[in-house]
Design a protein around this motif. Structure first.
Motif, short mmCIF file in Angstrom:
data_model
loop_
_atom_site.label_atom_id
_atom_site.label_comp_id
_atom_site.label_asym_id
_atom_site.label_seq_id
_atom_site.Cartn_x
_atom_site.Cartn_y
_atom_site.Cartn_z
N LEU A 42 9.76 6.81 0.33
CA LEU A 42 10.09 7.20 -1.03
C LEU A 42 10.90 8.50 -1.08
O LEU A 42 11.60 8.75 -2.04
N TYR A 43 10.83 9.29 -0.03
CA TYR A 43 11.55 10.57 -0.02
C TYR A 43 13.02 10.41 0.27
O TYR A 43 13.83 11.24 -0.14
N THR B 115 0.84 -1.20 0.00
CA THR B 115 0.00 0.00 0.00
C THR B 115 0.87 1.24 0.00
O THR B 115 1.81 1.34 0.79
N LEU B 116 0.57 2.18 -0.88
CA LEU B 116 1.24 3.47 -0.88
C LEU B 116 0.51 4.36 0.10
O LEU B 116 -0.71 4.52 0.03
N ARG B 117 1.24 4.94 1.06
CA ARG B 117 0.64 5.79 2.09
C ARG B 117 1.33 7.14 2.13
O ARG B 117 2.48 7.27 1.71
N GLN B 118 0.63 8.11 2.69
CA GLN B 118 1.19 9.43 2.90
C GLN B 118 1.51 9.59 4.38
O GLN B 118 0.63 9.50 5.23
N GLY B 119 2.77 9.80 4.71
CA GLY B 119 3.18 10.01 6.09
C GLY B 119 3.44 11.48 6.35
O GLY B 119 3.27 12.33 5.47
N VAL B 120 3.89 11.78 7.54
CA VAL B 120 4.19 13.15 7.94
C VAL B 120 5.28 13.75 7.06
O VAL B 120 5.21 14.91 6.67
N ILE C 72 5.91 3.18 1.23
CA ILE C 72 5.26 1.92 0.90
C ILE C 72 5.15 1.11 2.18
O ILE C 72 6.12 0.96 2.93
N ASP C 73 3.96 0.59 2.44
CA ASP C 73 3.68 -0.19 3.64
C ASP C 73 3.42 -1.63 3.24
O ASP C 73 2.57 -1.89 2.39
N ILE C 74 4.16 -2.56 3.85
CA ILE C 74 3.97 -3.99 3.61
C ILE C 74 3.68 -4.65 4.94
O ILE C 74 4.59 -4.88 5.74
N PRO C 75 2.41 -4.95 5.24
CA PRO C 75 2.08 -5.63 6.50
C PRO C 75 2.59 -7.08 6.51
O PRO C 75 2.41 -7.81 5.55
N LEU C 76 3.24 -7.46 7.62
CA LEU C 76 3.78 -8.81 7.77
C LEU C 76 3.09 -9.57 8.90
O LEU C 76 3.60 -10.57 9.38
N GLY C 77 1.97 -9.11 9.34
CA GLY C 77 1.27 -9.72 10.45
C GLY C 77 0.33 -8.70 11.04
O GLY C 77 0.14 -7.62 10.50
N ASN C 78 -0.21 -9.02 12.20
CA ASN C 78 -1.22 -8.18 12.82
C ASN C 78 -0.77 -6.74 13.03
O ASN C 78 -1.46 -5.81 12.66
#
Length: 178
Positions: free
Chosen positions: A75-76, A51-56, A61-67
């Motif tokens: 990317l910056y 998932t591409l997300r916008q942070g502060v 890019i966020d890749i969940p590996l579990g709960n």
């Protein structure tokens, strides 16, 4: 009045009682497991997504590996981190021959992002093998102070946890991080 002073002193001391000193023994993934022989290994399987997300500070890019365990690539500045929730005294990951002790001390936040220059090597091994292990130890004096969702469930085991995780779709990790 006497009890108020005693309670204040206990309030200051008790949260630190379970935290490890950074040099409590030569810290590595294998040594931590050797000092926690009673820990059961839990096998898990995870289907990763990207998932591409916008942070502060910008997009990542966020890749969940579990709960509540995620790999992030910002990317910056093209850096990597692993994010984990919980008041953790100890947290380490291993894939193939790459093991990283990311944290072994007093926890400071219920959600941490762990950085290490070897994370790139860990991610390369994760892409190659499709498997990883992680260990963690909750700070038992702090975990009750937050709504804690542990990394692969809600049970609390004194001493710590050890997970072996297989990715159902390891090729997607490589695709996400290209």
């Amino acid at each position: 009045m006497k009890y108020r002073y005693l309670l204040t002193i206990l309030w200051l001391i008790v949260p630190n009682a379970q935290a490890h000193e950074p040099d409590s023994f030569e810290m590595s993934f294998a040594n931590w497991l050797a000092h926690h022989e009673s820990i059961q290994v839990t096998e898990a399987s995870v289907k990763v997504s990207c998932t591409l997300r916008q942070g502060v500070h910008g997009k990542y890019i966020d890749i969940p590996l579990g709960n509540t365990l995620d790999i992030h690539r910002t990317l910056y500045d093209e850096s990597y981190n692993i994010a984990a929730s919980g008041w953790l005294n100890t947290f380490a990951v291993k894939s193939g021959n790459v093991e990283i002790m990311l944290h072994h001390s007093k926890p400071v936040l219920p959600r941490n992002q762990y950085y290490d220059e070897k994370l790139y090597l860990f991610i390369e091994e994760l892409k190659r093998t499709g498997k990883f292990e992680y260990i963690y130890e909750l700070n038992t004096h702090r975990h009750g102070h937050v709504l804690l969702s542990t990394l692969q469930g809600n049970r609390v085991v004194p001493g710590g946890y050890h997970f072996r995780v297989s990715l159902e779709n390891p090729g997607d990790v490589a695709t996400c991080l290209e």
